[in-house]
Design an enzyme around this catalytic site. Structure first.
Site, PDB file in Angstrom:
ATOM      1  N   LYS A  24       0.312  -9.152   7.051  1.00  0.00           N
ATOM      2  CA  LYS A  24      -0.715  -8.140   6.756  1.00  0.00           C
ATOM      3  C   LYS A  24      -0.813  -7.888   5.250  1.00  0.00           C
ATOM      4  CE  LYS A  24      -0.261  -3.848   8.655  1.00  0.00           C
ATOM      5  NZ  LYS A  24      -0.558  -2.645   7.865  1.00  0.00           N
ATOM      6  N   SER A  25       0.339  -7.721   4.598  1.00  0.00           N
ATOM      7  CA  SER A  25       0.310  -7.425   3.161  1.00  0.00           C
ATOM      8  C   SER A  25      -0.371  -8.547   2.378  1.00  0.00           C
ATOM      9  CB  SER A  25       1.744  -7.269   2.627  1.00  0.00           C
ATOM     10  OG  SER A  25       2.335  -6.133   3.162  1.00  0.00           O
ATOM     11  N   ARG A  29      -4.131  -8.670   0.328  1.00  0.00           N
ATOM     12  CA  ARG A  29      -4.212  -9.098  -1.073  1.00  0.00           C
ATOM     13  C   ARG A  29      -5.156 -10.286  -1.230  1.00  0.00           C
ATOM     14  NH1 ARG A  29       0.135  -6.149  -0.223  1.00  0.00           N
ATOM     15  NH2 ARG A  29       1.266  -5.131  -1.908  1.00  0.00           N
ATOM     16  N   GLY A  94      -3.664   1.938   4.755  1.00  0.00           N
ATOM     17  CA  GLY A  94      -3.234   2.546   3.497  1.00  0.00           C
ATOM     18  C   GLY A  94      -3.217   1.530   2.370  1.00  0.00           C
ATOM     19  N   GLN A 170       2.570  -0.498  -2.805  1.00  0.00           N
ATOM     20  CA  GLN A 170       1.150  -0.149  -2.877  1.00  0.00           C
ATOM     21  C   GLN A 170       0.848   0.519  -4.217  1.00  0.00           C
ATOM     22  OE1 GLN A 170       0.474   2.195   0.656  1.00  0.00           O
ATOM     23  NE2 GLN A 170       0.578   0.408   1.998  1.00  0.00           N
ATOM     24  N   ASP A 317       9.138  -0.772   7.035  1.00  0.00           N
ATOM     25  CA  ASP A 317       8.223  -0.980   8.168  1.00  0.00           C
ATOM     26  C   ASP A 317       8.960  -1.345   9.456  1.00  0.00           C
ATOM     27  OD1 ASP A 317       6.094  -0.437   6.557  1.00  0.00           O
ATOM     28  OD2 ASP A 317       5.492  -2.525   6.266  1.00  0.00           O
TER      29      ASP A 317
HETATM   30  C1  S3P Z   1       2.742  -2.471   1.883  1.00  0.00           C
HETATM   31  C2  S3P Z   1       3.738  -1.766   1.307  1.00  0.00           C
HETATM   32  C3  S3P Z   1       4.572  -0.804   2.055  1.00  0.00           C
HETATM   33  C4  S3P Z   1       4.462  -1.002   3.547  1.00  0.00           C
HETATM   34  C5  S3P Z   1       3.057  -1.200   3.994  1.00  0.00           C
HETATM   35  C6  S3P Z   1       2.427  -2.395   3.310  1.00  0.00           C
HETATM   36  C7  S3P Z   1       1.947  -3.376   1.027  1.00  0.00           C
HETATM   37  O1  S3P Z   1       4.125   0.503   1.736  1.00  0.00           O
HETATM   38  O2  S3P Z   1       5.034   0.094   4.226  1.00  0.00           O
HETATM   39  O3  S3P Z   1       3.038  -1.425   5.404  1.00  0.00           O
HETATM   40  O4  S3P Z   1       1.243  -4.245   1.555  1.00  0.00           O
HETATM   41  O5  S3P Z   1       2.033  -3.243  -0.206  1.00  0.00           O
HETATM   42  P1  S3P Z   1       4.674   1.239   0.423  1.00  0.00           P
HETATM   43  O6  S3P Z   1       4.689   0.259  -0.634  1.00  0.00           O
HETATM   44  O7  S3P Z   1       3.743   2.350   0.115  1.00  0.00           O
HETATM   45  O8  S3P Z   1       6.038   1.738   0.819  1.00  0.00           O
END
Ligand code: S3P
Length: 429
Positions: A24-25, A29, A94, A170, A317
Site C-alpha cells: 500500500k505504501s 507513492r 491518511g 508520512q 501497522d
Molecule cells: C505509512 C506510514 C505509517 C503507516 C501507514 C502508512 C506510509 O504511518 O502506519 O499505514 O505509507 O508512509 P506513519 O508514518 O504516520 O506512522
C-alpha cells in the site's frame, strides 16, 4: 453494513501464497511521485484497493493520464500539475492526505483535500504545522488540524531544518516533497528511521537525498525533471503478516509468502513472531528500489509472551495482528511507547483491547500501549470500528475459535482478496 463470520480451522494448513495484496505504501507513492517526472511511469502490480485507487484518482484530477493494460499501469504526468475543478477525496487514506499536503503546498493553485468520516477525524497538524512554518497556506477545522483541508499552494516555500517530534514516514514524506519545491537544501530528522520508501523511490527518480552521519536527511531540490518510475510493486509485508500470525498460532501450519518487500523497516513484526517461537525465514530474490523475496513462517509449538518496546515505527501497522498472537501465547505480553496507535484508522489501543476482552482475554490498557494475558480465545462478535487491520486481525483469531466481525467493508481499503486467501487455508491439505 457488511459482516463476516469465520469458522475455526480443524487442521493446520500448508500453502504457498503469491496473492498477498501489493504494498500500500509503495502504491500510494507510485500514484503521487509519477506526477514529478516529465515522462510516463510504468507500474506493475499496483494495489487495486480503495485507498490507493483514491490516490490514483487524485493524480488524475491533477492532470495525469491513467492507462491500464491488463495489469500494467501507465501514469503519464501533466506538463505542470493542474488546479483541479473539484475537491480531492482521499477516502480512508491518511497516507494520501498527508503526502498530497506536502506536495500541493508548493504548487501554485487551490486544492481541497477531504476524506471519509474516519479520516476527517485524524490529526493532520503533524504535517500542516511544519508545512505552515515554511510558508504553506493550509486551512482546516480545528485550526488546520482536521480535514477538509484547503491548501492555497505557493511556489515560494522556504527551505527548512526540521526535527520531527513524531516518528512518521508520512510526515517525513510530506516534508521531503515540500523540500523539493524550495530553492535550497532542506534538512529533516526523525528519532528512528521510519519506512524509507520515499527516499528509495525518489532517489531512483534522480532526487539527491542524503542521510548524514548526525542522522539529518538532506533534501536537495532537483534542478531538472525527474526520471519516471519503472517498478513492480512487491507484496505488502503488513498484509502478509495476518497470515504469518495464522501460521504461527495454528498447529501444523506453514505458509510461504511470495515476493514480499523485505525492507528492514517493514519486517520487524516478523522478527517479534520469531522471538515468540515461530520459525521465520527470509529468502532474498532481488533488490530493485527495495529488497524483495519470500518469507516462510511455520508453527513450531506454542508461542511465548513477548515485550515490545523498541522500534515501534517498524511494526506499528502489525501490532493489531500481533495482539492476536500475544493472546494465543503463554504468559503476559506488553507493548509500550506505541501512542501512535491511537492516531491510526481507529484508536487501535482501544479497538484491539475491546475486541480481545469480548473474546475472554484479560488485558490492561496504558496510555501508550497495553498488556495481554495469553489464554483461550472465545467466539465473540467484534466491531471493526471501520478499521481494516482490526477486522482482519480478528478474522485470523476466528481461525482458532469462530468469530463474527461487523463493519468489514473496510477490508477493501487495503486487501480486497483477504477473504479469498483466508478461505483457501481450510482447503489446503
Ligand atoms: C505509512 C506510514 C505509517 C503507516 C501507514 C502508512 C506510509 O504511518 O502506519 O499505514 O505509507 O508512509 P506513519 O508514518 O504516520 O506512522
Amino acid at each position: 453494513m457488511k459482516n463476516i463470520s469465520i469458522t475455526k480451522l480443524h487442521d493446520g494448513f500448508d500453502i504457498v501464497c503469491n496473492t498477498i495484496a501489493a504494498d500500500k505504501s509503495i502504491s500510494h507513492r507510485c500514484a503521487i511521485f509519477s506526477l514529478l517526472s516529465d515522462q510516463p511511469s510504468v507500474i506493475k502490480n499496483f494495489l487495486k484497493a480503495e485507498d490507493t485507487l483514491n490516490s490514483l484518482k487524485i493524480s488524475e484530477a491533477l492532470g495525469a493520464n491513467i492507462e491500464w493494460q491488463n495489469d500494467i499501469l501507465t501514469i503519464t504526468p501533466p506538463i505542470t500539475i493542474k488546479e483541479p475543478s473539484d475537491i480531492l477525496n482521499c477516502g480512508n487514506a491518511g497516507t494520501a492526505m498527508r503526502l498530497y499536503c506536502g506536495l500541493l503546498s508548493g504548487i501554485d493553485g487551490t486544492f481541497i483535500l477531504t476524506g471519509d468520516k474516519y479520516l476527517r477525524n485524524r490529526p493532520m497538524n503533524r504535517v500542516t504545522n511544519p508545512l505552515r512554518s515554511i510558508g504553506a497556506k493550509i486551512f482546516g477545522r480545528d485550526g488546520g488540524n482536521l480535514a477538509p483541508l484547503c491548501i492555497q499552494g505557493n511556489s515560494k516555500l522556504q527551505p527548512f531544518k526540521y526535527h520531527s517530534p513524531i516518528d512518521s514516514a508520512q510526515v517525513k514524506s510530506a516534508m521531503i516533497l515540500a523540500g523539493m519545491n524550495t530553492v535550497h537544501t532542506s534538512y529533516y530528522k526523525e528519532g528512528i528511521l521510519t519506512r524509507d520508501h520515499t527516499e528509495r523511490m525518489l532517489t531512483g527518480m534522480g532526487v539527491k537525498i542524503e542521510s548524514k552521519a548526525d542522522d539529518w536527511i538532506a533534501i536537495f531540490p532537483p534542478r531538472k525533471p525527474l526520471a519516471p518510475l519503472n517498478i513492480t510493486v512487491p507484496s505488502d509485508p503488513s498484509s502478509g503478516f495476518f497470515f504469518a500470525v495464522a501460521a504461527a498460532i495454528i498447529p501444523n501450519s506453514k505458509i510461504v509468502l511470495k515476493n514480499m518487500s523485505l525492507n528492514p523497516t517493514r519486517v520487524e513484526a516478523y522478527e517479534v513472531l520469531r522471538k515468540m517461537g515461530a520459525s521465520v525465514e527470509y529468502e532474498l530474490k532481488e533488490d530493485i528500489y527495495e529488497p524483495i523475496g519470500d518469507i516462510v513462517i511455520s508453527y513450531t509449538g506454542g508461542l511465548k509472551a513477548v515485550t515490545v518496546s523498541t522500534n515501534i515505527a517498524w511494526l506499528i501497522d502489525e501490532l493489531p495482528a500481533l495482539a492476536i498472537a500475544m493472546a494465543c501465547s503463554d504468559g503476559i505480553s506488553t507493548v509500550s511507547d506505541a501512542l501512535e496507535l491511537r492516531a491510526k484508522e481507529s484508536d487501535r489501543i482501544s479497538s484491539v483491547l475491546t475486541g480481545l476482552k469480548s473474546c475472554g482475554i484479560e488485558c490492561k490498557e496504558a496510555e501508550d500501549g497495553y498488556s495481554i494475558v495469553g489464554g483461550n480465545l472465545q467466539k465473540a462478535t467484534i466491531n471493526s470500528f471501520g478499521d481494516h487491520r482490526i477486522a482482519m486481525s480478528f478474522a485470523i483469531a476466528g481461525l482458532v475459535c469462530d468469530m463474527n466481525i461487523t463493519d468489514t467493508e473496510c477490508i477493501d481499503t487495503s486487501f480486497p482478496n483477504f477473504m479469498e486467501i483466508l478461505l483457501s487455508l481450510g482447503r489446503s491439505k
